[in-house]
Design a protein around this motif. Structure first.
Motif, short mmCIF file in Angstrom:
data_model
loop_
_atom_site.label_atom_id
_atom_site.label_comp_id
_atom_site.label_asym_id
_atom_site.label_seq_id
_atom_site.Cartn_x
_atom_site.Cartn_y
_atom_site.Cartn_z
N ALA A 195 -11.02 29.14 -22.88
CA ALA A 195 -9.83 28.52 -22.54
C ALA A 195 -8.56 29.68 -22.10
O ALA A 195 -8.18 29.60 -20.98
CB ALA A 195 -9.25 27.54 -23.34
N PHE A 196 -8.85 30.58 -23.03
CA PHE A 196 -7.88 31.98 -22.96
C PHE A 196 -8.34 32.63 -21.75
O PHE A 196 -7.17 32.76 -20.73
CB PHE A 196 -8.00 32.74 -24.03
CG PHE A 196 -7.11 33.89 -24.37
CD1 PHE A 196 -5.84 33.79 -24.97
CD2 PHE A 196 -7.01 34.98 -23.36
CE1 PHE A 196 -5.10 34.89 -24.92
CE2 PHE A 196 -6.12 36.01 -23.41
CZ PHE A 196 -4.95 35.88 -24.15
N ASN A 197 -9.54 32.79 -21.47
CA ASN A 197 -9.94 33.47 -20.30
C ASN A 197 -9.66 32.71 -18.98
O ASN A 197 -9.25 33.37 -17.78
CB ASN A 197 -11.33 34.15 -20.45
CG ASN A 197 -11.63 35.02 -21.33
OD1 ASN A 197 -10.70 35.58 -22.07
ND2 ASN A 197 -12.80 34.96 -21.76
N LYS A 198 -9.90 31.50 -18.94
CA LYS A 198 -9.53 30.61 -18.05
C LYS A 198 -8.26 30.83 -17.53
O LYS A 198 -7.78 31.10 -16.40
CB LYS A 198 -10.15 29.33 -18.43
CG LYS A 198 -9.58 28.20 -17.27
CD LYS A 198 -10.63 28.19 -16.10
CE LYS A 198 -10.30 27.12 -15.26
NZ LYS A 198 -9.26 27.20 -14.07
N PHE A 199 -7.13 30.83 -18.48
CA PHE A 199 -5.91 31.01 -18.20
C PHE A 199 -5.62 32.21 -17.46
O PHE A 199 -4.67 32.27 -16.63
CB PHE A 199 -5.05 30.67 -19.49
CG PHE A 199 -4.81 29.32 -20.08
CD1 PHE A 199 -4.62 28.37 -19.30
CD2 PHE A 199 -4.96 28.83 -21.32
CE1 PHE A 199 -4.64 27.02 -19.82
CE2 PHE A 199 -4.86 27.52 -21.91
CZ PHE A 199 -4.72 26.64 -20.93
N VAL A 200 -6.16 33.18 -18.06
CA VAL A 200 -5.88 34.52 -17.33
C VAL A 200 -6.38 34.61 -16.05
O VAL A 200 -5.57 34.81 -15.20
CB VAL A 200 -6.66 35.57 -18.20
CG1 VAL A 200 -6.65 36.91 -17.61
CG2 VAL A 200 -6.32 35.91 -19.59
N ASN A 201 -7.56 33.81 -15.64
CA ASN A 201 -8.11 33.75 -14.28
C ASN A 201 -7.08 32.88 -13.65
O ASN A 201 -7.01 33.21 -12.14
CB ASN A 201 -9.60 33.24 -14.41
CG ASN A 201 -10.33 34.39 -14.86
OD1 ASN A 201 -10.32 35.52 -14.24
ND2 ASN A 201 -11.50 33.93 -15.53
N ASP A 202 -6.59 32.06 -14.04
CA ASP A 202 -5.68 31.02 -13.23
C ASP A 202 -4.38 31.88 -13.15
O ASP A 202 -3.29 31.02 -12.26
CB ASP A 202 -5.35 29.78 -14.26
CG ASP A 202 -6.42 28.92 -14.32
OD1 ASP A 202 -7.39 29.20 -13.25
OD2 ASP A 202 -6.34 27.71 -14.94
N GLU A 203 -4.12 32.89 -13.53
CA GLU A 203 -2.75 33.68 -13.66
C GLU A 203 -1.66 33.01 -14.12
O GLU A 203 -0.67 33.09 -13.17
CB GLU A 203 -2.83 34.40 -12.09
CG GLU A 203 -4.14 35.18 -11.93
CD GLU A 203 -4.14 36.00 -10.50
OE1 GLU A 203 -3.36 34.98 -9.59
OE2 GLU A 203 -4.50 36.91 -10.25
N VAL A 204 -1.66 32.33 -15.18
CA VAL A 204 -0.54 31.88 -15.68
C VAL A 204 0.75 32.87 -15.94
O VAL A 204 0.37 34.02 -16.03
CB VAL A 204 -0.66 31.07 -16.74
CG1 VAL A 204 -1.87 29.60 -16.71
CG2 VAL A 204 -1.22 31.76 -17.92
N ASP A 205 1.86 32.29 -16.27
CA ASP A 205 2.87 33.10 -16.49
C ASP A 205 2.97 33.50 -17.96
O ASP A 205 3.45 34.73 -18.06
CB ASP A 205 4.28 32.53 -16.08
CG ASP A 205 4.22 32.26 -14.75
OD1 ASP A 205 4.20 33.28 -13.98
OD2 ASP A 205 4.32 30.92 -14.24
N ALA A 206 2.46 32.79 -18.88
CA ALA A 206 2.58 33.37 -20.32
C ALA A 206 1.36 32.50 -21.12
O ALA A 206 1.09 31.32 -20.73
CB ALA A 206 3.78 33.12 -21.04
N ILE A 207 0.77 32.89 -21.95
CA ILE A 207 -0.20 32.19 -22.83
C ILE A 207 0.36 31.98 -24.41
O ILE A 207 0.69 33.13 -24.96
CB ILE A 207 -1.56 32.93 -22.94
CG1 ILE A 207 -1.88 32.86 -21.58
CG2 ILE A 207 -2.43 32.20 -23.60
CD1 ILE A 207 -3.46 33.62 -21.03
N ILE A 208 0.33 30.75 -24.83
CA ILE A 208 0.70 30.72 -26.23
C ILE A 208 -1.01 30.47 -26.75
O ILE A 208 -1.64 29.74 -26.43
CB ILE A 208 1.14 29.47 -26.45
CG1 ILE A 208 2.46 28.95 -25.46
CG2 ILE A 208 1.75 29.04 -27.80
CD1 ILE A 208 3.67 30.24 -25.76
N LEU A 209 -1.04 31.13 -27.87
CA LEU A 209 -2.16 31.28 -28.94
C LEU A 209 -2.09 30.86 -30.12
O LEU A 209 -1.44 31.40 -31.06
CB LEU A 209 -2.92 32.76 -28.57
CG LEU A 209 -4.23 32.84 -29.42
CD1 LEU A 209 -5.21 31.87 -28.81
CD2 LEU A 209 -4.66 34.24 -29.20
#
Ligand SMILES: Nc1ncnc2c1ncn2[C@@H]1O[C@H](COP(=O)(O)OP(=O)(O)OP(=O)(O)O)[C@@H](O)[C@H]1O
Ligand SMILES: Nc1ncnc2c1ncn2[C@@H]1O[C@H](COP(=O)(O)OP(=O)(O)OP(=O)(O)O)[C@@H](O)[C@H]1O
Ligand SMILES: [Mg+2]
Ligand SMILES: [Mg+2]
Lengths: 339, 305, 513, 356
Positions: free
Chosen positions: B63-77
């Motif tokens: 999921a994390f990598n998907k968010f990176v590929n989606d180029e989100v503005d920030a990730i909460i982990l």
């Protein structure tokens, strides 16, 4: 006399090129493409090279497990222990590396350890008449238990280890933004090699054909004089060893190991195999189908996230998606039957 | 074929935040993740929520990598494991996506990866374990026997709460047995009943349950054995049910593990994206409850979970 | 001839199953270049003897010497490696694989990249052609060919192994005369090359035609080893059944045809019943008390027609009238409710319910028509089981044994008992005498005649033209999935009539060619 | 005469040795002995005046076994048809969640129970319909239901762990799980009665035979006029219903549902119980008595783990070893070991004689 015989039966319809057994696998291909296309159309990120790269890199382990799981399922058996074998080999491997063992030696030990569990499962099944479900359920508990007895810590590689060459990314297409890079790593290549290995084993060796024969009818296979017992050992040995290989790939990827890793992976692997068109009661199915199944299974989660499925509903939605998939396959088969 | 290169921001111009979550596992988790989702919505973010299943880290990484590929503005982990994030974080760093860890801190070895993590927000598990030990120390200055009910073997929460306890517990406090009850009320009841049977002669006086759910189960077993009040039960989390049980005298001490920090998290993300400097570690305060303070807390009706 | 050194010597073989001594001190000696038959009634222990030799069953005592070496095989694989190829009584192939693969399994031709499929299929084609199956594409799924052809495939498979001993347990039970001749041709060739052949069959004609030597078993005991040419039939039968052949109730003569009275209504009247791909539309009338035979070659569609009449498959055309009333026989349950019963030719897969007892196997169809919540009272059940065990002369007479442990012939008798217990008006018997010993065959034939005499309509499907002609009132002749003729079976009709009809009729025109 | 009696005795011994049941009981007794060695008063029973029932390790074990009895019974029928029901654990969570959630919303306790049971049946029927009407494979169908069921439980309680312990008027439900009948745990008594009823239903009608027939050979069963679809539907529905009862037992004992933990992994325990009880996963003949003993053994293994103080880390390994030992004990190879050796020796002697 023979003139009458010659006309006995009209040879079954020829030009029956599309093997009925392949329909579910083809359905998996079509649905995978549809899912990717839908993702791309609605969210615009599903065909990004970064996503595709990660699909393979992050799921190399699942592809290996799906191939591993295909073997026992083709005989009508099952191997529930793959997830637990990932855990125990990871924990042991990491401990060894931390004790200063060279990565390659540790990997070999991991593979051997996996093989030992496969051998144990094979022995329980063949020597003590245990059903594969129960035998591998036992080895699953055993592997998981021993793993947690060894360590319940989150273990990481020591400084300067040479294990992560497997995870080293090879950029095939390098773009300014990481999300558009196309990259693979050795793990992906290993997974692909495993797929080829599985294909050759199943379709170009006698052992492979015996696997299908056992799936058709074990007692027939025995009476036909096929080496059933030996083949059963080979199956569980191979699936467990491949699980250890999956463990190596996964561990290299994330750089850590833990006793709880791989919980429920056997179910993901089974789902992949089934989505790929292999019949759980054995006899029919393809290794390539399982690989596609793994890919389909892998895009279910991101799709659920993209659609913003609420937390409580995620498992329901994923369950439903698999269900729709299986029903669709069933429908396609039924139509094929009629024809 | 490399997709449309739209940035992470959604059509409405809202900033997109990916939330790599655990999923609704228990009272604490549900409260925590609902609060974060609500807080981000209130703060005008578009939060993408991705739970895992059975605490499986591999799904979180995906999921994390998907968010990176989606180029989100920030990730909460909100990670299930404290290690294994280096590769993913490196990628996030390369894509210049800030990562905020919540609840559980993570171990990062790689310096490039460490750069991605902007801040950690959450209460402390060790602190909670310490509070439990100190309560027992205080109540049994002459020493006592008791049990610990643990979560599933191998989780870092279990270890942190345990090590907090170990660090502070007095030497005359004897733990007769510690067993896992898998965070489950019902299993805790069975396990506790068994332990009470087994150690009847040792006169157990306390039970430290690492979460509320198990504490509530232990309380029922204690009650069934006719030992209510004689065995002190300490739990961590501070859900409403536990506080109620505290008021009713089923539990003796509840240590809060405060899940309500969505506002703080949203604020931190907002500040960071606005270019403000934020703290590396935002510790969320938790309280401890005894019967009186629990009643107060319940009566003023402000508890969200 | 006797001075030849034997290739297999089995001495004093004893095998016990829980509760039965299936073999008790049996001897068997096989000589190279000879066809040797194991003779005995159903349940005498022939198949068990074969399984003892090939290591499928472990022997309790006795010795086995193969090629001069004492041997104790650990299953078919071991035996095969020692040069013994076996075709067991029940067809043992894998229905999920293709015909060619079934032939070659374990012996696939290998190239540099593992199995070379092209060569393997070519080889399979050759072996299939040997069995007269040159028209079958090796890629055909095994499941799509009939049981009889599967049997031929199993034999083709045995040819692949370069064996010193070839064992064929009732290979001819579902073959028609032509195929039997084809098979014998091959057997002779194999025999002449010095292979020892062990052969089992209940057809005495075949025994006298092909075998050199006989070993006779009765009730698991060794009776005698004799040379075929020195043993008259009567004496052989006497040794097999333990009483003189004269006592055997043989229905020698052809039965007198039951004339249909003018204006009589049939029980069953179907028009245009058919299913695409399996059988073209057919009209059939069956009257009470009438035996209607279905004749035809392998794969002519007899079984399919029987199944359509029973609702086991769904027809896609035609009307079905029962006693003048239109009915929709959509599944076996409805058929049974309407007093139609069908005994399958595929005993193992569609007939017996292996792990259930003989008793349950007899009662189950009757129970199914009553519905599951109306159990048959115990007394009544006992009486029914007792009646049909006796009537069909099932051995051993122990109703609590799992049916799978009965010999093939006795399983068949239990199944017929099952259908009789439902008191059908129309009984469809598909190959009811397949694999049945001469004594029991006569019994079953007598049962058919008795049933018809009592007013039951019987459809009698058999590959043995002889019995079709002898028992039937009317004969429906099928060819290539078409009904090509309906023959009133009076005194003028003989087997030859039928054979000519089949040979001379063009399916597409329905006219004599 | 005497000889005949002896021979009969011998076959009886043989039969006993060959029976799975015997070995299950032996395994159970061994576990009890091990526990007694570690905890001398393991077998002691006392009267607990607060609860009005017997108390002691065995009693808590029986109390826990009630839920296993329920799911193992349903699982037995399903497995007998050559199927499998992986969803029972999730069904337990769903029914428990439904009961607790409705109770805390103020619904009458009996209505809550009815709703819970009805939901169990509904899920069972969905499984049944998918397997019988659509012809889906049981393993995958119920695997999907296992995933989805847990989701449903979370949806019912909106992801919280619904608690009804403080609700008024819940005594009847509480009594099911915690009460006593004549000093014996009520849930155990109820479970035994239900198992007995199912047993009677199967064996006094033709249901049991038909279930077995379908499991042994579905096509042959269809040809005898049985309606396999009906039977398949029925067994999944029954399994769902019994799992719902198990869910009530599990949640009512603490009056609280744990949406992610209630019933977790219990499908595996149920399958183990069935297999230990002698029913083959390939379908066919089943033994409810065997499965029941299997269910009690599972509870006993868990009790043993607590009694021996096996650490949390070692629990799964310990469990695995006990299961392997029991299964190996049941293997025919082991029973026939001595007879087989004798036979082999005799044959060797004969072979030598022949060779000489
Ligand atoms: N696995 C088994 N368990 C118990 N009894 C068995 C088993 N197999 C065969 N029998 C019994 O052994 C006896 C011999 O059976 P066998 O199959 O050898 O007969 P057969 O001579 O081949 O008869 P048929 O002509 O009907 O094939 C029968 O009474 C049968 O019931
Ligand atoms: N399971 C099946 N699937 C597809 N086709 C089949 C199947 N069984 C039989 N057929 C085909 O249907 C045709 C009719 O077969 P059927 O079994 O009815 O013939 P039959 O006259 O009864 O001969 P016999 O029973 O002696 O083989 C044959 O051409 C056969 O190849
Ligand atoms: Mg036979
Ligand atoms: Mg036929």
């Amino acid at each position: 006399m023979t003139t009458a015989t010659a006309n006995k039966v009209k040879a079954p319809k020829k030009g029956f090129k599309l093997d009925r057994q392949m329909i579910p696998t083809l359905a998996a291909v079509v649905i995978f493409i549809l899912m990717m296309a839908m993702g791309q159309a609605m969210f615009g990120t599903y065909l990004r090279l970064g996503f595709i790269s990660d699909l393979f890199i992050d799921h190399a382990y699942l592809i290996i497990l799906a191939v591993a799981m295909t073997l026992p399922i083709l005989t009508g058996g099952i191997d529930l222990s793959v997830g637990a074998i990932v855990a125990i080999t990871a924990v042991v491997g990491m401990k060894l590396i931390n004790a200063g063992m060279p990565a390659i030696v540790a990997m070999i030990v991991m593979l051997l350890l996996g093989a030992v569990f496969g051998l144990l499962a094979g022995a329980l099944i063949e020597e003590f008449n245990m059903q594969p479900f129960i035998a591998t359920l036992s080895t699953m508990f055993l592997a998981r238990g021993i793993a947690s007895m060894i360590s319940t810590d989150s273990l990481t590689f020591p400084e300067g280890n040479n294990f992560d060459f497997i995870a080293e990314k090879i950029k095939l297409i390098d773009q300014p933004k990481a999300a558009h890079d196309l990259s693979i790593n050795l793990g992906v290549i290993i997974a692909l090699v495993v797929v080829v290995f599985g294909y050759i084993l199943l379709h170009h060796t006698r052992t492979g054909r015996t696997i299908y024969a056992i799936g058709g009818s074990r007692s027939s296979a025995e009476l036909m004089g096929l080496p059933v017992k030996r083949t059963q050992y080979v199956i569980y040995l191979t699936s467990a060893t491949l699980a250890a290989l999956a463990s190596i790939v996964y561990m290299a990827n994330i750089g850590s190991a833990k006793n709880t890793v791989g919980v429920g992976w056997e179910l993901d692997a089974i789902a992949s195999v089934v989505i790929g068109g292999t019949i759980i009661t054995g006899g029919f199915g393809y290794v390539l189908g399982s690989v596609l199944g793994a890919l389909v299974r892998s895009v279910l989660d991101p799709l659920a996230t993209s659609f913003g499925v609420p937390a409580e509903w995620t498992t329901i939605v994923i369950g439903l998606m698999i269900l729709i998939f299986v029903v669709l396959q069933r429908a396609v088969m039924a139509v094929g039957d009629k024809k | 074929a490399c997709g449309s290169s739209n940035s992470g921001s959604s059509d409405s111009g809202k900033k997109v935040v990916g939330f790599v979550a655990v999923g609704p596992e228990d009272g604490f988790r549900t409260a925590n993740e609902k609060d974060i989702q609500q807080a981000f919505a209130d703060a005008g973010f578009d939060l993408k929520y991705s739970p895992t299943q059975q605490g499986d880290q591999s799904k979180q990484i995906q999921a994390f990598n998907k968010f990176v590929n989606d180029e989100v503005d920030a990730i909460i982990l909100s990670s299930t494991e404290d290690s294994g994030w280096d590769e993913s974080l490196k990628k996030a760093a390369e894509a210049e996506i800030p990562v905020f860890t919540v609840d559980r801190n993570i171990d990062v070895k790689d310096s490039a990866a460490a750069k991605a993590v902007v801040s950690h927000i959450g209460p402390s598990n060790e602190w909670a374990g310490e509070q439990a030990a100190e309560f027992v120390n205080k109540n049994f200055p002459d020493g006592a026997n008791g049990f610990i009910l643990e979560g599933p073997a191998g989780l870092s929460v279990v270890k942190d709460r345990g090590s907090g306890w170990d660090a502070k517990v007095a030497s005359n406090i004897k733990v007769l047995d510690s067993q896992s009850a898998n965070w489950s009320t019902d299993e805790a009841k069975t396990v506790t009943a068994g332990l009470l049977d087994k150690f009847k002669s040792e006169n157990p006086q306390f039970i430290f349950a690492q979460n509320d759910e198990m504490g509530l189960g232990a309380a029922q077993a204690v009650d069934a054995a006719g030992l209510k009040g004689k065995v002190k039960i300490i739990t961590i989390d501070g859900t409403k049910n536990a506080l109620q049980a505290l008021v009713d005298g089923d539990l003796s001490y509840v240590i809060e593990y405060n899940p309500i920090f969505g506002k703080e998290t949203a604020q931190a993300v907002k500040d960071y994206l606005d270019g403000k400097k934020i703290e590396k570690n935002i510790e969320i305060d938790s309280k401890t409850f005894d019967a009186t303070s629990a009643k107060e807390a319940l009566d003023n009706g402000t508890r969200a979970y | 001839m006797t001075e030849k050194t034997p290739i297999v010597v089995m001495k004093g073989i004893t095998i016990e199953f829980p509760g039965v001594k299936a073999l008790d001190g049996v001897d068997l000696t096989l000589y190279p270049g000879e066809v040797h038959a194991l003779m005995g009634e159903n349940g005498a222990g022939k198949s068990t003897m074969i399984k003892a030799l090939t290591g499928v069953y472990k022997i309790n005592s006795g010795s086995i010497v193969v090629d001069g070496k004492p041997q104790q095989f650990n299953g078919t694989l071991d035996a095969q490696n020692a040069g013994i190829a076996t075709v067991y009584q029940e067809v043992n192939l894998c229905t999920n694989l293709s015909v060619g693969e079934n032939v070659m399994l374990g012996h696939e031709k290998r190239g540099p990249f593992g199995i070379d499929w092209k060569k393997t299929h070519e080889a399979a084609k050759i072996y299939l052609a040997q069995m007269g199956l040159e028209h079958i594409d090796p890629h055909t799924p095994l499941s799509s060919i009939s049981i009889a052809m599967q049997q031929l495939v199993a034999i083709a498979r045995a040819m692949v192994i370069n064996a010193k001993v070839l064992i064929l347990d009732e290979p001819t039970s579902s073959l028609d005369a032509n195929e039997v001749q084809d098979l014998f041709k091959i057997m002779r060739k194999v025999r002449d090359s010095g292979v020892a052949i062990l052969f089992v069959s209940h057809f005495l004609d075949q025994i006298y035609e092909i075998t050199d030597r006989l070993t006779i078993l009765r009730n698991g005991k060794f009776i005698k080893e004799v040379m075929t040419k020195d043993t008259p039939r009567d004496e052989l039968i006497g040794m097999m059944i333990g009483k003189s052949a004269a006592e055997l109730s043989q229905i020698g003569a052809k039965k007198a045809r039951r004339e249909i009275a003018p204006g009589e209504k049939p029980i069953v009247n179907v028009k245009g019943l058919g299913k695409r791909g399996t059988i073209n539309p057919v009209d059939v009338d069956i009257y009470a008390g009438e035996v209607v035979g279905f004749a035809g070659l392998l794969g002519s569609g007899r079984t399919e027609l029987g199944r359509l009449l029973y609702g086991a498959d769904k027809p896609d055309s035609g009307t079905y009238e029962l006693n003048g009333k239109k009915v929709n026989i959509s599944d076996p349950h409805t058929a049974l409710k309407n007093k139609i019963a069908y005994s399958t030719e595929n005993r193992r897969d569609e007939g017996i319910i292996g792990d259930l007892s003989v008793r349950q196997n007899i009662l189950i169809a009757l129970q199914a028509t009553r519905g599951m919540f109306k159990p048959i009272p115990k007394k009544e059940a006992d009486a029914i089981v007792d009646k049909y065990m006796k009537e069909m002369n099932v051995r051993p007479a122990d109703p609590d044994r799992p049916i799978k442990n009965l010999s093939g012939g006795n399983q068949q008798k239990v199944l017929i008992g099952r259908w009789l217990a439902t008191h059908p008006e129309l009984l469809i018997l598909d190959e009811p005498t397949r694999g049945i010993d001469i004594g029991a065959k006569a019994e079953i034939q007598q049962v058919v005649l008795d049933l018809a005499a009592k007013g039951m309509g019987v459809v009698f499907i058999s590959s043995e033209l002889e019995e079709v002609v002898r028992l039937s009132d009317d004969i429906e002749v099928l060819k290539d999935r078409h009904k090509i003729a309906e023959i009133e079976n009076d005194d003028t009709v003989s087997q030859a009539t039928i054979v000519e009809t089949i040979a001379n009729t063009n399916v597409n025109t329905g006219k004599e060619a | 005469m005497a000889e005949k009696a002896k021979a009969q005795g011998n076959t009886l011994v043989k039969k006993l040795l060959g029976s799975n049941l015997t070995w299950s009981i032996v395994a159970f007794i061994l576990l009890v002995i091990v526990c007694t060695i570690f905890q001398h008063d393991f077998l002691a029973l006392s009267w607990n005046t607060t609860t009005g029932g017997l108390a002691g390790p065995l009693i808590t074990m029986l109390q826990e076994s009630a839920r296993y009895l329920m799911i193992a019974t349903g699982m037995t029928l399903v497995i007998s048809t050559a199927g499998i029901d992986l969803s029972v654990g999730s069904v337990m969570a769903v029914s428990g969640a439904a009961a607790m959630q409705t109770l805390s919303n103020g619904v009458n306790v009996w209505v809550a129970i009815l709703i819970a049971l009805a939901l169990g049946i509904v899920i069972g029927c969905i499984n049944g319909a998918l397997v019988s009407l659509l012809g889906l494979q049981p393993f995958i169908t119920t695997l999907i239901m296992m995933l989805a069921g847990r989701g449903f439980a979370k949806v019912i309680t909106s992801g919280e762990n619904a608690d009804a312990s403080a609700v008024a008027g819940i005594e009847p439900l509480k009594w099911f799980a915690n009460g006593y009948i004549l000093g014996i745990p009520a849930n155990f008594v109820i479970a035994v009665v239900i198992v007995a009823l199912v047993g009677l239903l199967c064996r006094k009608t033709a249901m049991g035979m038909m279930i077995e027939a379908v499991g042994i050979n579905q096509e042959a069963s269809r040809m005898t006029g049985i309606k396999p679809k009906q039977i398949l539907f029925l067994v999944y529905a029954i399994s769902g219903f019994l799992a719902a009862i198990a869910g009530l037992f599990a949640t009512a004992s603490v009056m609280r549902v744990d949406v992610s933990k209630t019933g977790q992994d219990l499908e595996m325990y149920a399958i183990l119980a069935v297999v230990i009880g002698g029913t083959s996963l390939l379908g066919g003949k089943f033994s409810l008595l065997g499965s029941s003993i299997g269910a009690v053994i599972i509870a006993m293994i868990r009790k043993t783990i607590i009694t021996l103080g096996v650490s949390a880390e070692a629990t799964p390994a310990f469990f695995a070893i006990v299961v392997i030992v029991i299964c190996v004990m049941q293997a025919p190879k082991i029973h026939n070991l001595s007879a087989d050796m004798k036979r082999k020796r005799a044959l060797k002697a004969q072979a030598k004689a022949v060779a000489a």
